[in-house]
Structure formats: C-alpha cells, structure tokens
Motif scaffolding. Structure first.
Motif, PDB file in Angstrom:
ATOM      1  N   MET B   1       0.848  -1.196   0.000  1.00 23.21           N
ATOM      2  CA  MET B   1       0.000   0.000   0.000  1.00 23.21           C
ATOM      3  C   MET B   1       0.882   1.244   0.000  1.00 23.21           C
ATOM      4  SD  MET B   1      -3.091   0.947   2.595  1.00 23.21           S
ATOM      5  CE  MET B   1      -2.138   0.986   4.088  1.00 23.21           C
ATOM      6  N   SER B   2       0.621   2.133  -0.934  1.00 23.16           N
ATOM      7  CA  SER B   2       1.444   3.340  -0.953  1.00 23.16           C
ATOM      8  C   SER B   2       1.028   4.259   0.193  1.00 23.16           C
ATOM      9  CB  SER B   2       1.277   4.049  -2.296  1.00 23.16           C
ATOM     10  OG  SER B   2      -0.006   4.598  -2.391  1.00 23.16           O
ATOM     11  N   ARG B   3       2.004   4.940   0.728  1.00 23.34           N
ATOM     12  CA  ARG B   3       1.729   5.764   1.893  1.00 23.34           C
ATOM     13  C   ARG B   3       1.227   7.148   1.485  1.00 23.34           C
ATOM     14  NH1 ARG B   3       5.906   5.077   6.632  1.00 23.34           N
ATOM     15  NH2 ARG B   3       7.518   5.887   5.263  1.00 23.34           N
ATOM     16  N   LEU B   4       0.409   7.737   2.368  1.00 26.05           N
ATOM     17  CA  LEU B   4      -0.088   9.092   2.127  1.00 26.05           C
ATOM     18  C   LEU B   4       0.991  10.078   2.536  1.00 26.05           C
ATOM     19  CD1 LEU B   4      -3.785   9.143   3.370  1.00 26.05           C
ATOM     20  CD2 LEU B   4      -2.901   9.358   1.063  1.00 26.05           C
ATOM     21  N   ARG B   5       1.357  10.944   1.590  1.00 27.50           N
ATOM     22  CA  ARG B   5       2.423  11.910   1.869  1.00 27.50           C
ATOM     23  C   ARG B   5       1.789  13.192   2.403  1.00 27.50           C
ATOM     24  NH1 ARG B   5       5.391  13.496  -1.960  1.00 27.50           N
ATOM     25  NH2 ARG B   5       7.442  13.109  -1.051  1.00 27.50           N
ATOM     26  N   ILE B   6       2.220  13.591   3.602  1.00 30.84           N
ATOM     27  CA  ILE B   6       1.568  14.688   4.314  1.00 30.84           C
ATOM     28  C   ILE B   6       2.563  15.812   4.598  1.00 30.84           C
ATOM     29  CG2 ILE B   6       0.335  15.329   6.441  1.00 30.84           C
ATOM     30  CD1 ILE B   6      -0.481  12.295   6.603  1.00 30.84           C
ATOM     31  N   LEU B   7       2.112  17.044   4.359  1.00 32.12           N
ATOM     32  CA  LEU B   7       2.919  18.223   4.700  1.00 32.12           C
ATOM     33  C   LEU B   7       2.233  18.943   5.867  1.00 32.12           C
ATOM     34  CD1 LEU B   7       5.222  20.283   3.908  1.00 32.12           C
ATOM     35  CD2 LEU B   7       3.507  21.424   2.507  1.00 32.12           C
ATOM     36  N   ARG B  49       5.167  17.754  -3.562  1.00 31.27           N
ATOM     37  CA  ARG B  49       3.880  17.297  -4.100  1.00 31.27           C
ATOM     38  C   ARG B  49       3.185  16.324  -3.150  1.00 31.27           C
ATOM     39  NH1 ARG B  49       3.431  19.243  -9.461  1.00 31.27           N
ATOM     40  NH2 ARG B  49       5.026  20.854  -9.527  1.00 31.27           N
ATOM     41  N   PRO B  50       2.887  16.774  -1.920  1.00 28.19           N
ATOM     42  CA  PRO B  50       2.236  15.888  -0.952  1.00 28.19           C
ATOM     43  C   PRO B  50       0.797  15.579  -1.378  1.00 28.19           C
ATOM     44  CG  PRO B  50       2.269  18.129  -0.120  1.00 28.19           C
ATOM     45  CD  PRO B  50       3.037  18.141  -1.409  1.00 28.19           C
ATOM     46  N   ASP B  51       0.249  14.515  -0.801  1.00 27.23           N
ATOM     47  CA  ASP B  51      -1.163  14.210  -1.061  1.00 27.23           C
ATOM     48  C   ASP B  51      -2.057  15.165  -0.273  1.00 27.23           C
ATOM     49  OD1 ASP B  51      -0.844  11.759  -2.696  1.00 27.23           O
ATOM     50  OD2 ASP B  51       0.149  11.041  -0.879  1.00 27.23           O
ATOM     51  N   VAL B  52      -1.637  15.461   0.967  1.00 21.08           N
ATOM     52  CA  VAL B  52      -2.451  16.303   1.844  1.00 21.08           C
ATOM     53  C   VAL B  52      -1.558  17.313   2.565  1.00 21.08           C
ATOM     54  CG1 VAL B  52      -3.963  16.342   3.887  1.00 21.08           C
ATOM     55  CG2 VAL B  52      -4.154  14.465   2.232  1.00 21.08           C
ATOM     56  N   VAL B  53      -2.026  18.557   2.622  1.00 21.04           N
ATOM     57  CA  VAL B  53      -1.370  19.563   3.462  1.00 21.04           C
ATOM     58  C   VAL B  53      -2.279  19.818   4.659  1.00 21.04           C
ATOM     59  CG1 VAL B  53      -0.459  21.917   3.619  1.00 21.04           C
ATOM     60  CG2 VAL B  53      -0.365  20.690   1.437  1.00 21.04           C
ATOM     61  N   LEU B  54      -1.751  19.647   5.880  1.00 19.94           N
ATOM     62  CA  LEU B  54      -2.503  20.046   7.075  1.00 19.94           C
ATOM     63  C   LEU B  54      -2.156  21.506   7.326  1.00 19.94           C
ATOM     64  CD1 LEU B  54      -2.253  17.046   9.588  1.00 19.94           C
ATOM     65  CD2 LEU B  54      -4.155  17.732   8.132  1.00 19.94           C
ATOM     66  N   MET B  55      -3.122  22.394   7.118  1.00 20.69           N
ATOM     67  CA  MET B  55      -2.841  23.830   7.035  1.00 20.69           C
ATOM     68  C   MET B  55      -3.433  24.602   8.216  1.00 20.69           C
ATOM     69  SD  MET B  55      -1.591  26.203   4.861  1.00 20.69           S
ATOM     70  CE  MET B  55      -1.750  25.694   3.138  1.00 20.69           C
ATOM     71  N   ASP B  56      -2.573  25.310   8.930  1.00 21.02           N
ATOM     72  CA  ASP B  56      -3.037  26.260   9.942  1.00 21.02           C
ATOM     73  C   ASP B  56      -3.473  27.534   9.203  1.00 21.02           C
ATOM     74  OD1 ASP B  56      -3.518  27.422  12.411  1.00 21.02           O
ATOM     75  OD2 ASP B  56      -1.427  28.064  12.688  1.00 21.02           O
ATOM     76  N   LEU B  57      -4.314  28.346   9.826  1.00 20.80           N
ATOM     77  CA  LEU B  57      -4.759  29.566   9.128  1.00 20.80           C
ATOM     78  C   LEU B  57      -3.911  30.784   9.479  1.00 20.80           C
ATOM     79  CD1 LEU B  57      -8.661  29.364   9.086  1.00 20.80           C
ATOM     80  CD2 LEU B  57      -7.039  28.872   7.257  1.00 20.80           C
ATOM     81  N   GLN B  58      -3.654  30.962  10.777  1.00 22.58           N
ATOM     82  CA  GLN B  58      -2.907  32.152  11.203  1.00 22.58           C
ATOM     83  C   GLN B  58      -1.421  31.864  11.134  1.00 22.58           C
ATOM     84  OE1 GLN B  58      -4.059  35.152  12.552  1.00 22.58           O
ATOM     85  NE2 GLN B  58      -6.218  34.715  12.259  1.00 22.58           N
ATOM     86  N   GLU B  77      -3.750  18.470  -7.482  1.00 22.82           N
ATOM     87  CA  GLU B  77      -3.743  17.077  -7.008  1.00 22.82           C
ATOM     88  C   GLU B  77      -3.435  17.012  -5.504  1.00 22.82           C
ATOM     89  OE1 GLU B  77       0.327  18.217  -8.317  1.00 22.82           O
ATOM     90  OE2 GLU B  77      -1.704  18.538  -9.078  1.00 22.82           O
ATOM     91  N   THR B  78      -2.929  18.108  -4.941  1.00 27.39           N
ATOM     92  CA  THR B  78      -2.680  18.171  -3.493  1.00 27.39           C
ATOM     93  C   THR B  78      -3.926  18.701  -2.792  1.00 27.39           C
ATOM     94  OG1 THR B  78      -0.294  18.511  -3.725  1.00 27.39           O
ATOM     95  CG2 THR B  78      -1.318  19.318  -1.703  1.00 27.39           C
ATOM     96  N   ARG B  79      -4.398  17.986  -1.777  1.00 26.00           N
ATOM     97  CA  ARG B  79      -5.582  18.424  -1.029  1.00 26.00           C
ATOM     98  C   ARG B  79      -5.157  19.193   0.210  1.00 26.00           C
ATOM     99  NH1 ARG B  79      -9.414  17.161  -4.841  1.00 26.00           N
ATOM    100  NH2 ARG B  79      -9.001  15.068  -5.593  1.00 26.00           N
ATOM    101  N   VAL B  80      -5.883  20.250   0.507  1.00 28.64           N
ATOM    102  CA  VAL B  80      -5.578  21.040   1.696  1.00 28.64           C
ATOM    103  C   VAL B  80      -6.646  20.781   2.750  1.00 28.64           C
ATOM    104  CG1 VAL B  80      -5.269  23.341   2.651  1.00 28.64           C
ATOM    105  CG2 VAL B  80      -4.429  22.826   0.346  1.00 28.64           C
ATOM    106  N   LEU B  81      -6.202  20.345   3.921  1.00 26.51           N
ATOM    107  CA  LEU B  81      -7.100  20.119   5.048  1.00 26.51           C
ATOM    108  C   LEU B  81      -6.742  21.151   6.109  1.00 26.51           C
ATOM    109  CD1 LEU B  81      -9.261  18.423   6.454  1.00 26.51           C
ATOM    110  CD2 LEU B  81      -7.517  16.729   6.984  1.00 26.51           C
ATOM    111  N   VAL B  82      -7.646  22.098   6.337  1.00 29.50           N
ATOM    112  CA  VAL B  82      -7.381  23.161   7.312  1.00 29.50           C
ATOM    113  C   VAL B  82      -7.526  22.590   8.717  1.00 29.50           C
ATOM    114  CG1 VAL B  82      -8.223  25.355   8.240  1.00 29.50           C
ATOM    115  CG2 VAL B  82      -8.045  25.028   5.767  1.00 29.50           C
ATOM    116  N   LEU B  83      -6.539  22.884   9.558  1.00 28.41           N
ATOM    117  CA  LEU B  83      -6.553  22.417  10.944  1.00 28.41           C
ATOM    118  C   LEU B  83      -6.238  23.642  11.800  1.00 28.41           C
ATOM    119  CD1 LEU B  83      -6.812  19.910  12.760  1.00 28.41           C
ATOM    120  CD2 LEU B  83      -4.347  19.602  12.542  1.00 28.41           C
ATOM    121  N   THR B  84      -7.250  24.186  12.441  1.00 22.45           N
ATOM    122  CA  THR B  84      -7.088  25.484  13.082  1.00 22.45           C
ATOM    123  C   THR B  84      -7.873  25.562  14.382  1.00 22.45           C
ATOM    124  OG1 THR B  84      -7.424  27.873  12.767  1.00 22.45           O
ATOM    125  CG2 THR B  84      -9.028  26.431  11.767  1.00 22.45           C
TER     126      THR B  84
END
Lengths: 92, 213
Positions: B1-7, B49-58, B77-84
C-alpha cells in the motif's frame, strides 16, 4: 431658479426608495439662511403653498440651504408598494 | 500500500512536533515536510507534491487561506485540510472558498483526524461538525437583499470618510435623500451605524477599499 439664485448648475433627481419617492432639486447658487426673516421655508419664496400641497399627499417638503452653499429643495411622497407609482410595477 | 504523503504547515513548532508524533503511529502516513509559514507551505508543496497539506490559518508570511488558494490553483492534485483553532464564519468561508478540501478544529480527537486525512486524500470533503453546522445555517439564513446602485455609491463615499453633507454635494442631491439611502442600506446590511455598514459591506465585497492616493 437659475436666474434668481445666480446658479451655474441645477439638477433634478428623482429617487425611488422603498415605498417613497424623493424629488431633489439642487442648485449651486447663492443659497440663503433658511431661518432668516422673509426668506424662511414658510415665507417669501412661495414654499408655504408647495408644502401644503405636498403634505396633503402625505409627503414632506424640506429646504436645505446656507449662504454661499447653494439650495436644495426635497419633496418626498409615499409610493404604496404595488401601486401605480411603484417602479417595480407588480403587487407583492 | 502506498503511503499518504503529508505536509504540516503551522507556525508553532510544538504543534508540528505533536502532529508528526501522532501521525508517525499510522503506518500509511508519511510526513514529508514541515512549513512554518504560508510561503514555505507553497514552496514545499511545489517540491514534495504531498497528497495532503494540514494547514493552519494564522501564519506569518502569507496566511493559511491565501496559501490554500495558491496550492489549489497550482497543485490541484494536493488536497488542503485546514486544521485550526478558529471557527469564525469568515475564516471558514475564506478557507472553503480558497479551495480547502476540509476544515477541522485542533480539538479534533486523533481517531477522527486520521480518517479525515485519508478522506481528504481521496478528495472527500471533511468538516468538523460545528463547522458543517455553521455553513448550513448560513445557507439557510434569509437571502440578503441586494443594495441599489445608489446605496452602494453612498456607502463608497462613507468609506472614504465623507460626511452626509459631502456626499450630498458630490451626488448633487439633498442630505435628506442621502440619509434615506443610508438608512435603507443599514437595514439591508443588518447594522445601525455607518462604521458597521462599511465593515459589513467590505466583508461581503459590496464595496472595495478605497485606493490610497
């Protein structure tokens, strides 16, 4: 108006504003102090008769002026929604 | 299984360390980088080129919403998931409009965070329950009544600091009519003074900030 007030520009603006219509007549002429004797909104300029007729329609007449600042006369009358004067035309 | 690359993009090192530690326990996750600013988040997204970016807002140097918009435009192709920590309507709307795939709050328990990251990687929208509630209630709210052209014109002059007398002189109408336009604009915007009217009109994009001369 242009002649008596020594105005260079006179504009008439009709605004429909949610149930009322306002007619603004503004000039950039000499202006006057609306409370001064003989030239107040109720005397000297024929405004008394105008005010009575406007008020008979449920409206208001106001004069905004100051010496050197031009004169604006504003007549506001109610326009019932959906009535013959409603710019949107159709009853709601 | 390929791993999810996260920034991870957050200006607080403690938060990044905590996230890295948490995510390390999941065999299908791989943290490929850490960004401390919006600019760095965009740069690392370009490189990794991560699969997902965990993004803070401030964040300094480009906030999270701006970085999200740039990533969504350049690296779709990179998804941004806001985590704030922020759950104000304006923050949520800005991030979602910028193209964020999801919006989670930092109090999200890890057993919800992990599936949310996997869902975001698949392109599924993931919203914290409170965020979803806010978005839906906003949509259900009464439709905003549009301002007339004249009301917008008057508000633009208010934003420039003009008094009612100045506005009347500019538009060559009476002060009484200016006041009536303003009162109608206040009612439509749900405010009761000129400062609040300008703020709300700017927030909703009804007027733009006056250009500095």
């Amino acid at each position: 108006m242009t002649r008596h007030a020594n105005a260079g520009r006179v504009a008439v603006t009709l605004s429909y504003m949610d149930g009322e219509a306002a007619l603004d007549v503004r000039d950039d002429g000499a202006g006057f102090a609306p409370t001064a004797d003989g030239h107040g909104p109720n005397g000297g300029l024929g405004l008394r008769g105008m005010r009575e007729r406007v008020e008979a329609l449920g409206g208001r007449l106001a004069v905004e002026s100051a010496p050197g600042r031009g004169t604006t006369i504003v007549v506001t009358v109610p326009v019932p929604r959906g009535g013959p004067g409603d710019p949107e035309g159709v009853p709601r | 299984m390929s791993r999810l690359r996260i920034l991870l993009a957050d200006d607080h090192p403690v938060v990044r360390d905590g996230l890295r530690g948490m995510l390390a326990g999941e065999p299908d996750f791989e943290v490929v980088g850490e960004a401390a600013s919006g600019v760095e988040a965009v740069r690392l997204t370009e490189r990794e080129r991560p699969d997902v970016v965990l993004m803070d807002l401030q964040m300094p140097e480009m906030d999270g919403a701006t970085a999200t918009a740039e990533i969504a435009a350049r690296f779709p192709e990179t998804r941004v998931l806001v985590l704030t920590t922020y759950d104000a309507d304006a923050d949520i709307l800005r991030a979602v409009e910028a193209g964020a795939t999801g919006y989670l709050l930092k109090d999200t328990p890890r057993e919800r965070l992990y599936p949310a990251i996997r869902a975001a990687a698949r392109g599924e929208t993931v919203l914290a329950p409170t965020v979803a509630t806010r978005l839906v209630s906003r949509m259900r709210g009464p439709a905003e009544e549009a301002l007339t052209g004249r009301e917008v014109e008057v508000l633009e002059l208010v934003a420039r600091g003009s008094s009612n007398a100045d506005i009347a002189a500019t538009l060559f109408i009476s002060e009484a009519t200016v006041k009536t336009h303003l009162l109608h604009a206040f009612a439509k915007l749900g405010v009761d003074d000129r400062t609040a009217a300008v703020v709300v009109a700017l927030e909703r994009g009804i007027i733009a900030l006056p250009r500095r001369r």
